[in-house]
Design an enzyme around this catalytic site. Structure first.
Site, PDB file in Angstrom:
ATOM      1  N   ASP A  17       4.935  -7.989  -5.236  1.00  0.00           N
ATOM      2  CA  ASP A  17       4.828  -8.024  -3.727  1.00  0.00           C
ATOM      3  C   ASP A  17       5.245  -9.219  -2.976  1.00  0.00           C
ATOM      4  O   ASP A  17       5.078 -10.563  -3.816  1.00  0.00           O
ATOM      5  CB  ASP A  17       3.606  -7.890  -3.580  1.00  0.00           C
ATOM      6  N   HIS A  34      14.609  -9.099  -1.654  1.00  0.00           N
ATOM      7  CA  HIS A  34      14.539  -8.120  -2.485  1.00  0.00           C
ATOM      8  C   HIS A  34      15.391  -8.422  -3.628  1.00  0.00           C
ATOM      9  O   HIS A  34      15.354  -8.518  -4.792  1.00  0.00           O
ATOM     10  CB  HIS A  34      14.857  -6.703  -2.068  1.00  0.00           C
ATOM     11  N   LEU A 128      10.569  -5.697 -26.316  1.00  0.00           N
ATOM     12  CA  LEU A 128       9.751  -5.218 -25.203  1.00  0.00           C
ATOM     13  C   LEU A 128      10.129  -3.961 -24.618  1.00  0.00           C
ATOM     14  O   LEU A 128      11.243  -3.605 -24.460  1.00  0.00           O
ATOM     15  CB  LEU A 128      10.097  -6.168 -24.100  1.00  0.00           C
TER      16      LEU A 128
HETATM   17  C1  IPE Z   1       3.244  -2.113  -3.601  1.00  0.00           C
HETATM   18  O1  IPE Z   1       3.473  -3.012  -2.502  1.00  0.00           O
HETATM   19  C2  IPE Z   1       4.370  -1.358  -3.932  1.00  0.00           C
HETATM   20  C3  IPE Z   1       5.353  -2.358  -4.535  1.00  0.00           C
HETATM   21  C4  IPE Z   1       5.125  -3.567  -5.026  1.00  0.00           C
HETATM   22  C5  IPE Z   1       6.753  -1.448  -5.270  1.00  0.00           C
HETATM   23  P1  IPE Z   1       3.405  -2.619  -0.649  1.00  0.00           P
HETATM   24  O2  IPE Z   1       4.056  -3.762  -0.019  1.00  0.00           O
HETATM   25  O3  IPE Z   1       4.459  -1.229  -0.684  1.00  0.00           O
HETATM   26  O4  IPE Z   1       2.048  -2.399  -0.730  1.00  0.00           O
HETATM   27  P2  IPE Z   1       0.962  -2.225   0.741  1.00  0.00           P
HETATM   28  O5  IPE Z   1       1.687  -1.598   1.717  1.00  0.00           O
HETATM   29  O6  IPE Z   1       1.099  -4.050   0.893  1.00  0.00           O
HETATM   30  O7  IPE Z   1      -0.143  -1.669   0.351  1.00  0.00           O
HETATM   31  C1  IPE Z   2       7.818  -5.930  -2.625  1.00  0.00           C
HETATM   32  O1  IPE Z   2       7.897  -6.490  -1.529  1.00  0.00           O
HETATM   33  C2  IPE Z   2       8.812  -4.954  -3.181  1.00  0.00           C
HETATM   34  C3  IPE Z   2       8.526  -3.520  -2.563  1.00  0.00           C
HETATM   35  C4  IPE Z   2       7.746  -2.942  -2.137  1.00  0.00           C
HETATM   36  C5  IPE Z   2      10.037  -2.763  -2.794  1.00  0.00           C
HETATM   37  P1  IPE Z   2       7.580  -6.210  -0.067  1.00  0.00           P
HETATM   38  O2  IPE Z   2       8.942  -5.411   0.687  1.00  0.00           O
HETATM   39  O3  IPE Z   2       6.582  -5.332   0.008  1.00  0.00           O
HETATM   40  O4  IPE Z   2       7.418  -7.720   0.770  1.00  0.00           O
HETATM   41  P2  IPE Z   2       6.152  -7.849   1.871  1.00  0.00           P
HETATM   42  O5  IPE Z   2       5.176  -7.264   1.203  1.00  0.00           O
HETATM   43  O6  IPE Z   2       6.726  -7.165   2.997  1.00  0.00           O
HETATM   44  O7  IPE Z   2       6.369  -9.332   1.858  1.00  0.00           O
HETATM   45 MG    MG Z   3       4.438  -5.516   0.326  1.00  0.00          MG
END
Ligand code: IPE
Ligand code: IPE
Ligand code: MG
Length: 238
Positions: A17, A34, A128
């Site tokens: 995240d 990303h 892995l």
């Molecule tokens: C969880 O992250 C999903 C992934 C890392 C793929 P999100 O950014 O979607 O989760 P929330 O919205 O903070 O709970």
């Molecule tokens: C996690 O990073 C990746 C995915 C959920 C695909 P985020 O896109 O949720 O990044 P934040 O949480 O908005 O910083």
């Molecule tokens: Mg996120």
């Protein structure tokens, strides 16, 4: 230095995240975060290889992430495809076996095709096992598991009195893998966000404020080191 073998978890699961925030602090569009995150995946896979971790499950796209703007979803799918296409030779070389969990048929056709291609091309590897959670939701997985069990009862393959924890586990997407020993979440959020709800029952949790694109091998080793200090009791007395 990687931690010593006896403290290494067999299965690590990661909620990757913070890509969006990483980009935001640099004044970049979210997709750049990303892209940087994909590089961190490479480093993490390598680190797990060094540590001889057997399974690494990465939360790459949740069932809820479809709610994001179409342009971001599209960019993420393209990134997934390109990542797989580009990295397959490296996965083969590093003896990594790719697997995927989630409602994979929700993915665009071209992503599904590339995913299955990489899964096939790495099927013979025995290092892995890298499991990508894609269009994955823990509650959906449990619902799918219940449906699968009901079907087995209807067909007379099992009697409903036989249903127990072990049998239910065999009807989940993760039926071939052990439960994670260590869960890592980056970017400091203290929640599961619908990830592996059933499987994380007794998993050790490690949350770091680092944003996913900044997560390095060193951070992975620090998490594993801390895991080695934990006392797992599973509800019992020492
Ligand atoms: C969880 O992250 C999903 C992934 C890392 C793929 P999100 O950014 O979607 O989760 P929330 O919205 O903070 O709970
Ligand atoms: C996690 O990073 C990746 C995915 C959920 C695909 P985020 O896109 O949720 O990044 P934040 O949480 O908005 O910083
Ligand atoms: Mg996120």
């Amino acid at each position: 230095m990687p931690p010593t073998a006896k403290t290494v978890p067999r299965h690590i699961a990661i909620i990757m995240d913070g890509n969006g925030r990483w980009a935001k602090t640099r004044g970049l569009p979210r997709i750049k975060g990303h892209e940087a995150g994909a590089q961190a995946v490479r480093e993490c896979v390598e680190g797990c290889g060094d540590l001889k971790v057997q399974y690494l499950t990465l939360y790459a796209f949740s069932a809820e992430n479809w709610q994001r703007p179409k342009s971001e979803v599209f960019a993420l799918m393209r990134l997934l495809e390109n990542f797989l296409k580009e990295k397959t030779p490296e996965l083969v070389e590093k003896n990594v076996r790719l697997q995927a969990i989630g409602r994979l048929t929700d993915l665009p056709q071209s992503s599904q095709k590339q995913l299955h291609k990489t899964i096939e091309q790495t099927a013979g590897n025995n290092g892995l096992t890298l499991i990508l959670a894609l269009s994955y939701g823990g509650r959906l997985e449990i619902i799918d598991g219940i449906k699968s069990l009901l079907r087995a009862v209807e067909l007379g393959h099992i009697d409903k009195g036989m249903i127990d924890v072990e049998m239910f586990s065999k009807h989940l997407y993760t039926r071939y893998y052990p439960d994670p020993d260590l869960l890592i979440r980056t970017s400091g959020e203290m929640r599961l966000s619908n990830f592996l709800l059933w499987q994380l029952s007794y998993t050790e949790m490690y949350v770091t404020p680092k944003l996913w694109p900044d997560f390095t091998k060193k951070d992975l080793f620090a998490a594993v080191e801390e895991f080695g200090q934990r006392q797992r009791r599973y509800g019992a007395v020492e």
